[in-house]
Design a protein around this motif. Structure first.
Motif, mmCIF file in Angstrom:
data_model
loop_
_atom_site.group_PDB
_atom_site.id
_atom_site.type_symbol
_atom_site.label_atom_id
_atom_site.label_comp_id
_atom_site.label_asym_id
_atom_site.label_seq_id
_atom_site.Cartn_x
_atom_site.Cartn_y
_atom_site.Cartn_z
ATOM 1 N N ARG A 43 -16.813 5.085 39.037
ATOM 2 C CA ARG A 43 -15.455 4.912 39.552
ATOM 3 C C ARG A 43 -14.509 5.972 39.014
ATOM 4 N NH1 ARG A 43 -12.805 1.283 37.694
ATOM 5 N NH2 ARG A 43 -11.375 0.920 39.444
ATOM 6 N N TYR A 44 -14.814 6.511 37.843
ATOM 7 C CA TYR A 44 -13.853 7.393 37.185
ATOM 8 C C TYR A 44 -13.776 8.771 37.819
ATOM 9 C CZ TYR A 44 -14.126 3.687 33.722
ATOM 10 O OH TYR A 44 -14.104 2.458 33.110
ATOM 11 N N PHE A 45 -14.626 9.049 38.814
ATOM 12 C CA PHE A 45 -14.456 10.273 39.586
ATOM 13 C C PHE A 45 -13.175 10.195 40.423
ATOM 14 C CE2 PHE A 45 -18.849 10.820 38.484
ATOM 15 C CZ PHE A 45 -19.045 12.193 38.479
ATOM 16 N N LEU A 46 -12.815 8.965 40.831
ATOM 17 C CA LEU A 46 -11.654 8.800 41.706
ATOM 18 C C LEU A 46 -10.601 7.842 41.152
ATOM 19 C CD1 LEU A 46 -13.457 8.555 45.168
ATOM 20 C CD2 LEU A 46 -12.371 10.569 44.147
ATOM 21 N N HIS A 47 -10.920 7.115 40.068
ATOM 22 C CA HIS A 47 -9.974 6.154 39.516
ATOM 23 C C HIS A 47 -9.812 6.385 38.004
ATOM 24 C CE1 HIS A 47 -11.499 4.156 43.179
ATOM 25 N NE2 HIS A 47 -10.267 3.696 43.274
ATOM 26 N N ARG A 48 -8.621 6.175 37.520
ATOM 27 C CA ARG A 48 -8.322 6.369 36.100
ATOM 28 C C ARG A 48 -8.943 5.252 35.267
ATOM 29 N NH1 ARG A 48 -4.410 5.067 32.206
ATOM 30 N NH2 ARG A 48 -3.678 6.851 30.946
ATOM 31 N N PRO A 49 -9.643 5.591 34.161
ATOM 32 C CA PRO A 49 -10.236 4.547 33.310
ATOM 33 C C PRO A 49 -9.158 3.708 32.634
ATOM 34 C CG PRO A 49 -11.181 6.724 32.833
ATOM 35 C CD PRO A 49 -9.992 6.950 33.704
ATOM 36 N N ALA B 289 -4.575 13.948 23.779
ATOM 37 C CA ALA B 289 -4.436 14.991 24.799
ATOM 38 C C ALA B 289 -5.341 14.761 26.004
ATOM 39 C CB ALA B 289 -4.745 16.364 24.192
ATOM 40 N N MET B 290 -6.183 13.719 25.954
ATOM 41 C CA MET B 290 -7.078 13.466 27.084
ATOM 42 C C MET B 290 -6.290 12.935 28.266
ATOM 43 S SD MET B 290 -10.526 11.115 27.323
ATOM 44 C CE MET B 290 -11.455 11.059 28.871
ATOM 45 N N ARG B 291 -6.507 13.507 29.414
ATOM 46 C CA ARG B 291 -5.866 13.093 30.654
ATOM 47 C C ARG B 291 -6.926 12.873 31.727
ATOM 48 N NH1 ARG B 291 -2.676 12.711 27.349
ATOM 49 N NH2 ARG B 291 -0.560 13.530 27.195
ATOM 50 N N TRP B 292 -6.595 12.032 32.701
ATOM 51 C CA TRP B 292 -7.524 11.811 33.810
ATOM 52 C C TRP B 292 -7.208 12.770 34.942
ATOM 53 C CZ3 TRP B 292 -6.561 10.090 38.896
ATOM 54 C CH2 TRP B 292 -7.718 9.869 39.659
ATOM 55 N N PHE B 293 -8.263 13.447 35.439
ATOM 56 C CA PHE B 293 -8.165 14.306 36.612
ATOM 57 C C PHE B 293 -9.233 13.873 37.608
ATOM 58 C CE2 PHE B 293 -6.758 16.838 32.992
ATOM 59 C CZ PHE B 293 -5.540 17.349 33.444
ATOM 60 N N PRO B 294 -8.887 13.724 38.872
ATOM 61 C CA PRO B 294 -9.901 13.347 39.865
ATOM 62 C C PRO B 294 -11.086 14.309 39.828
ATOM 63 C CG PRO B 294 -7.711 13.299 40.835
ATOM 64 C CD PRO B 294 -7.548 13.921 39.484
ATOM 65 N N LEU B 295 -12.279 13.781 39.933
ATOM 66 C CA LEU B 295 -13.550 14.501 39.906
ATOM 67 C C LEU B 295 -13.838 15.091 38.527
ATOM 68 C CD1 LEU B 295 -13.582 16.365 43.357
ATOM 69 C CD2 LEU B 295 -14.481 14.117 42.792
ATOM 70 N N VAL B 296 -12.876 15.781 37.930
ATOM 71 C CA VAL B 296 -13.112 16.488 36.668
ATOM 72 C C VAL B 296 -13.503 15.521 35.556
ATOM 73 C CG1 VAL B 296 -12.047 17.902 34.861
ATOM 74 C CG2 VAL B 296 -11.612 18.407 37.272
ATOM 75 N N THR B 297 -12.739 14.442 35.383
ATOM 76 C CA THR B 297 -13.038 13.491 34.309
ATOM 77 C C THR B 297 -14.419 12.873 34.500
ATOM 78 O OG1 THR B 297 -10.687 13.001 34.003
ATOM 79 C CG2 THR B 297 -12.265 11.384 33.172
ATOM 80 N N GLY B 298 -14.790 12.575 35.738
ATOM 81 C CA GLY B 298 -16.128 12.041 35.996
ATOM 82 C C GLY B 298 -17.213 13.016 35.575
ATOM 83 N N ILE B 299 -17.038 14.309 35.889
ATOM 84 C CA ILE B 299 -18.018 15.318 35.488
ATOM 85 C C ILE B 299 -18.058 15.450 33.974
ATOM 86 C CG2 ILE B 299 -18.552 17.791 35.594
ATOM 87 C CD1 ILE B 299 -17.370 17.795 38.427
ATOM 88 N N GLN B 300 -16.893 15.438 33.331
ATOM 89 C CA GLN B 300 -16.860 15.519 31.870
ATOM 90 C C GLN B 300 -17.632 14.366 31.236
ATOM 91 O OE1 GLN B 300 -12.574 15.609 31.343
ATOM 92 N NE2 GLN B 300 -12.637 17.759 30.695
ATOM 93 N N LEU B 301 -17.446 13.153 31.753
ATOM 94 C CA LEU B 301 -18.110 11.986 31.176
ATOM 95 C C LEU B 301 -19.617 12.030 31.392
ATOM 96 C CD1 LEU B 301 -15.588 9.161 32.139
ATOM 97 C CD2 LEU B 301 -15.934 10.205 29.902
ATOM 98 N N VAL B 302 -20.062 12.607 32.505
ATOM 99 C CA VAL B 302 -21.508 12.771 32.724
ATOM 100 C C VAL B 302 -22.119 13.612 31.606
ATOM 101 C CG1 VAL B 302 -23.221 13.870 34.204
ATOM 102 C CG2 VAL B 302 -21.451 12.430 35.214
ATOM 103 N N PHE B 303 -21.443 14.702 31.239
ATOM 104 C CA PHE B 303 -21.938 15.551 30.159
ATOM 105 C C PHE B 303 -21.659 14.956 28.781
ATOM 106 C CE2 PHE B 303 -21.875 18.541 33.657
ATOM 107 C CZ PHE B 303 -22.990 19.330 33.435
ATOM 108 N N ASP B 304 -20.680 14.054 28.692
ATOM 109 C CA ASP B 304 -20.406 13.388 27.418
ATOM 110 C C ASP B 304 -21.525 12.439 27.011
ATOM 111 O OD1 ASP B 304 -18.040 14.628 26.928
ATOM 112 O OD2 ASP B 304 -16.753 12.959 27.511
ATOM 113 N N MET B 305 -22.240 11.880 27.977
ATOM 114 C CA MET B 305 -23.262 10.883 27.645
ATOM 115 C C MET B 305 -24.361 11.439 26.746
ATOM 116 S SD MET B 305 -23.613 8.281 30.883
ATOM 117 C CE MET B 305 -23.594 9.470 32.214
ATOM 118 N N PRO B 306 -25.030 12.558 27.097
ATOM 119 C CA PRO B 306 -26.022 13.087 26.149
ATOM 120 C C PRO B 306 -25.389 13.605 24.867
ATOM 121 C CG PRO B 306 -25.749 14.580 28.015
ATOM 122 C CD PRO B 306 -25.020 13.322 28.358
#
Length: 529
Positions: A440-446, A460-477
């Motif tokens: 959901r966080y690709f399109l909705h703010r957590p 300083a963390m901000r939600w950006f459409p698509l960007v935050t979702g991609i960041q979190l995908v790489f945050d998992m590993p």
């Protein structure tokens, strides 16, 4: 999107990881822009022409360049806003240039792959138009080209990579450490495990059985008598099927007289078969050694690979183990059986959660469960989080009066919240992307970005459409490799707090708990060295 990719997310990123994130965000933005352009042309809408269009293009170009330069200038400081909270050193001044260079190279590679995809799509489209209407031919061409690229990527590259990973993990699991072989057999496994069975349980199992506190160490800590904790581990090669391995685990528990202990913990390992030492060491100290732990390996792949390739096998093994142990435990007299608990970390937490049919346990429930770092697909965890008390934060919810479920984070529990009354304890850190990721966080703010934020989530963390979702995908590993006590690396001190809300150990003073945390933290550091 390239500029926004440098803003902080839940965990700090190395320069090469930042390069991957930035390239992914840039190519996603490029594809999005081309998609809008294609739809505009497909609908045959007019384009602006002349001086106004050129002026707008120039202004847009200048603004984008300025945003990128600002992002590169702030990149290291943004990373430090997380790193310093995790006790890490400041980021290098070369972070942004190296990440940017890698991102550009990867972007070009991805762009060339995209151009190849477009070339194949046009080639197929030209040939299908001979027999079909133009729009029908286009849709068919897109489907055929996607199927071709997917089959090549999944059937060739992914399978080769998976085969290499499978071989690597299998060889690691089969390694025999002679030191643990000699150290473990005399004390921990005497009476129920032969030398041949010892070699069959795999490296993860040998590490589990060969380490941990002894009766003498526990007695020395408390200044009183203590028992030697019992540990049982059944590896993948110990039996042919999940049911047979569960039966073997039950048989070894009986031989070790584990059902005479005060507590019995059914532990579900991670995908590779690993049990976090902090989880089991802490409960063995808290129980004065009067505890038995049992686990069955269901894979030797890492948790992400296991989740991709055999998502149901871990749950099946957990169900078979719980069914075997609960069936025997249920028939024992209530005053002559141990308290029964469940535990799992990460993928092990999700599989442990799936091991029981809750409605069938209403007549004779087990005593509790402690699940740490539950991954985001965990359904029961999702339900409790979604139905949390109003006003409690998503990263550390409260549910009801705390007698059913309690969430534990990085801050030590104090007062009534530390008392052992809950039936389920969740241990989770606010920076654990494996727990707090969602599609959901690709399109909705957590909602975990709402105030108050977790203690280590960057302001300083901000939600950006698509960007935050991609960041979190790489945050998992990346969360797995965080410093201990952050991300997905759970600290022994946190495990002490989590077990405390289940075990009802009122005879342990706050000073004793604090001293135990220091000892386990020191032991974890010595083991890492």
């Amino acid at each position: 999107m390239f500029a926004a990719s440098f803003t902080p997310s839940l965990v700090p990123r190395a320069w090469w990881a930042q390069g991957l994130v930035s390239a992914s965000c840039a190519i996603a933005g490029y594809l999005l822009g081309n998609l809008v352009r294609w739809i505009w042309n497909f609908l045959e809408l007019p384009w602006w022409r002349g001086h106004l269009a050129r002026a707008l293009w120039l202004v847009g170009t200048v603004v984008c360049i300025a945003l990128v330069m600002l992002a590169l200038w702030q990149a290291a400081a943004w990373q430090d806003s997380i790193r310093l909270r995790m006790g890490m050193e400041s980021e290098s001044r070369f972070f942004a240039p190296m990440a940017c260079l890698l991102a550009v190279v990867l972007f070009v590679i991805l762009l060339m792959l995209g151009r190849l995809f477009a070339f194949v799509l046009r080639w197929v489209d030209l040939r299908t138009r001979r027999f079909l209407p133009r729009r029908v031919a286009l849709l068919l061409s897109i489907a055929l080209t996607l199927a071709l690229f997917w089959s090549i990527g999944n059937g060739v590259f992914f399978r080769l990579w998976l085969k290499a990973a499978d071989s690597s993990y299998r060889q690691y699991d089969e390694l025999v450490d002679e030191h643990t072989l000699l150290a473990a057999l005399p004390e921990r496994t005497r009476g129920y495990l032969t030398a041949t069975q010892w070699k069959d349980i795999g490296r993860r199992g040998r590490d589990f059985l060969a380490t941990g506190p002894t009766a003498a160490q526990i007695a020395d800590f408390y200044g009183a008598d203590a028992k030697a904790p019992i540990r049982v581990y059944v590896g993948l090669r110990s039996a042919e099927t999940a049911r047979a391995r569960a039966a073997l685990a039950l048989d070894q528990l009986k031989q070790a007289h584990a059902f005479n202990r005060a507590a019995l913990i059914v532990m579900t390992p991670t995908g590779s078969g690993w049990i976090d030492p902090g989880a089991v060491d802490s409960v063995e100290y808290l129980m004065r050694g009067d505890v038995a732990s049992v686990t069955v390996q269901y894979s030797y792949l890492s948790s992400p690979l296991s989740l991709l390739t055999e998502p149901e096998y871990g749950a099946e093994t957990s169900r078979e183990l719980f069914r075997a142990i609960y069936g025997y435990w249920h028939e024992l007299p209530h005053d002559r059986r141990p308290r029964l608990y469940l535990h799992g970390l990460s993928l092990g937490a999700m599989n442990s959660e799936r091991s029981t049919e809750w409605l069938t346990l209403l007549g004779d429930p087990f005593d509790g469960a402690m699940w740490s770092g539950p991954p985001f697909p965990s359904e029961l965890w999702q339900w409790f989080t979604a139905h949390r008390n109003p006003g409690s934060p998503a990263w550390l919810p409260t549910y009801g009066d705390g007698t059913l479920v309690r969430f534990v984070g990085q801050e030590p529990l104090r007062g009534e919240s530390a008392a052992g009354h809950a039936r389920i304890a969740y241990l989770q850190y606010a920076t654990d992307a494996i727990a707090f990721y969602s599609h959901r966080y690709f399109l909705h703010r957590p909602d975990w970005l709402d105030a108050p934020r977790g203690p280590e989530v960057s302001p300083a963390m901000r939600w950006f459409p698509l960007v935050t979702g991609i960041q979190l995908v790489f945050d998992m590993p990346a969360a797995i490799n965080s410093p201990e006590g952050h991300g997905h690396a759970y600290a022994p001190a946190s495990y002490v707090d989590a077990w405390a809300v289940l075990l009802d150990r009122h005879d342990d003073s706050p000073e004793t708990i604090a001293r135990l945390k220091r000892r386990l933290t020191q032991a974890a550091g010595d083991h890492a060295l």
